[in-house]
Design a protein around this motif. Sequence first.
Motif, short mmCIF file in Angstrom:
data_model
loop_
_atom_site.label_atom_id
_atom_site.label_comp_id
_atom_site.label_asym_id
_atom_site.label_seq_id
_atom_site.Cartn_x
_atom_site.Cartn_y
_atom_site.Cartn_z
N LEU A 1 1.28 3.93 -3.09
CA LEU A 1 0.92 5.34 -2.93
C LEU A 1 2.11 6.25 -3.22
O LEU A 1 1.95 7.31 -3.85
N TYR B 1 -11.60 -10.56 -5.59
CA TYR B 1 -12.09 -9.76 -4.47
C TYR B 1 -13.36 -9.01 -4.87
O TYR B 1 -14.35 -9.02 -4.14
N GLN C 1 2.57 6.26 -6.94
CA GLN C 1 1.48 7.02 -7.55
C GLN C 1 1.84 8.50 -7.56
O GLN C 1 1.60 9.22 -8.53
N VAL D 1 -4.32 -1.99 -6.09
CA VAL D 1 -5.39 -1.24 -5.42
C VAL D 1 -4.89 0.13 -5.01
O VAL D 1 -5.55 1.15 -5.23
N ALA D 2 -3.68 0.18 -4.43
CA ALA D 2 -3.18 1.46 -3.93
C ALA D 2 -2.74 2.37 -5.06
O ALA D 2 -3.00 3.56 -5.05
N GLN D 3 -2.07 1.80 -6.06
CA GLN D 3 -1.44 2.66 -7.05
C GLN D 3 -2.41 3.12 -8.12
O GLN D 3 -2.38 4.29 -8.51
N ILE E 1 0.84 -1.19 0.00
CA ILE E 1 0.00 0.00 0.00
C ILE E 1 0.88 1.25 0.00
O ILE E 1 0.71 2.15 -0.83
N VAL E 2 1.84 1.28 0.92
CA VAL E 2 2.74 2.43 0.98
C VAL E 2 3.51 2.55 -0.34
O VAL E 2 3.60 3.63 -0.92
N ALA F 1 -6.31 -11.27 -8.80
CA ALA F 1 -6.66 -11.23 -7.38
C ALA F 1 -7.72 -10.16 -7.11
O ALA F 1 -8.60 -10.34 -6.26
N TYR G 1 -2.04 -7.70 -5.45
CA TYR G 1 -3.37 -7.14 -5.26
C TYR G 1 -3.26 -5.75 -4.63
O TYR G 1 -3.68 -4.76 -5.22
N ASP G 2 -2.65 -5.70 -3.44
CA ASP G 2 -2.55 -4.43 -2.70
C ASP G 2 -1.93 -3.34 -3.55
O ASP G 2 -2.38 -2.20 -3.55
#
Lengths: 297, 309
Positions: free
Chosen positions: A125, A256, A128, A237-239, A121-122, A252, A233-234
């Motif tokens: 972001l 979800y 991004q 989702v985050a980027q 996630i970090v 993935a 997955y993460d």
Amino acid sequence: MSASVRPVQLFRNLNAKIAAIPMILTALVIFVGCSFWTIFYSFTNSKLLPKLKFVGIDQYERLWASNRWLISIENLAIYGFCTLVFSLLIGFLLAALLDQKIRFENTFRSILLYPFALSFIVTGLVWQWVLNPQFGIQKIVRDLGFESFTFDPLYNPDIVIYGVLIAGLWQGTGLIMCLMLAGIRGIDQEIWKAARIDGIKTWKTYVFIVIPMMRPIFITSLVIIASQIVRVYDLVVAQTGGGPGIASEVPAKYVYDFLFLNQNLGQGFAASTMMLVTVAIVIVPWAYLEFGRRKHG
Amino acid sequence: MADGTLSPAPGAAAEPLREPRGPKPRKRFSRRNIFIYGTLIFVSAYYLLPLYVMVATSLKGMPEIRIGNIFAPPLEITFQPWVKAWSEACTGLNCDGLSRGFWNSVRITVPSVLISIVVASINGYALANWRFKGADIFFTILIVGAFIPYQVMIYPIVIVLREIGLYGSVWGLVIVHTIFGMPILTLLFRNYFTSIPEELFRAARVDGAGFWGIYFKIMLPMALPIFVVAIILQVTGIWNDFLFGVIYTKPDTYPMTVQLNNIVNSVQGVKEYNVNMAATILTGLVPLVIYFVSGKLFVRGIAEGAVKG
């Protein structure tokens, strides 16, 4: 011990068996039970709740007819292939550089490995933000005078998966480098001496002697990278959140979304079963080679 | 060990090897050194760049961000974004910042780490020293199971947790972390306990110590280093988890990573990049501190963790 009553088998070594209950439950209920449950229900048309109304391979036909699934698979293939090639390549090159008896080795290694401590996630972001065309790399190059310079991977459906790849490699190559370094260090110094006496060039020694000797490390790395890739997955989702549009979707995320947002359980189960099949294709030959051979040899 | 003659590589990849005759004087600025250090410094800069960008952005005010670029150092340093990220940033209707997620993550991570390690260490001990019939089968399933994509198992687990009334609670998530941490941790402990000399175990048996006696009095004290490795592995892993958090908890109990993602990727309102970056650093801070404090142990942890895949 010649007791008159034969001790019941079940109670021998009882404490160990009690201690192993969590493992037995996890192995049987979660890994075996839940997996088969999902595979079983992927042949039903469950929507909001799991229902036992069988529809054969309907869900799979729908899955493979879905544009979003095909894009997900294509993205996973590109991301997976590039991640494999580049993390092995960069990981090995960096390890070889660190192996040159340099000063500050620990400092360099700490710097190259720290992203691995951060969550996806970090990672997503941060990248991004760095890849943001309005403020990030594109803006800087344009400010230098290249007005028409374009570098906006996260906003361009054609290359968005490479934007994710950049972040993924930044996060993961440090680990591979560490494994490779351990592998290189594990090679007998005598071999280096022999190669030097024979006048073999350093890079040739690496390519033709060291790398073949590091086969187990390469295979371990390969398996690690491969099993991580399927789970990606993460980061997405985050980027990118799967965008722009559906250009950076991955399997993935498909699973979800269908399980928890679209309330189409059957479709989600079918997609996750396909993921399982993908992993099996990678893992089974590896397990066979690694463990099957060891028994015979 | 800085002996020039033993150095394995007098020539870098691009440079031909000169015939080594006798000890070569080591030049500080040889082409080889410039190439090696140059490459390493360049790569390090690339790896550090995002960290720098995060910190720099989080210390700027929004007007400064809008006119400048992300690599420019902050002119007027402000800690307002950090305060806002910690205590005011909004996710949905809640506007009490990341602090809620932080404490949720603490409440999730602490019991998950403790329980998963206790369970796995006893388990590994039983597998190493008290082998019983069938143990190998379960262990093999456990290790193979580590490769199954989580997506295959997440929904049935939702049903199980709902049945026992823990779905959406912190404890449900703790159970999930214990389950999915088990393969790697069990392997870690099993291998460690197997490496402890068998005689020690036999001697304790002769002295009449039982299963738990040997575990607490002999194995536990000897296994402290591996416990530290396991703790590092689990704290970072569980703190960084997103998938399980988003599935098995409710908005009130979301861990920090989930809340962070909701803050940064929320569609409403003006994007406050400085607050977003401050929030991102805050979330990454715990594993980063662990990483830099633990140093070599972290590397050992991931190397051993990685071997299982």
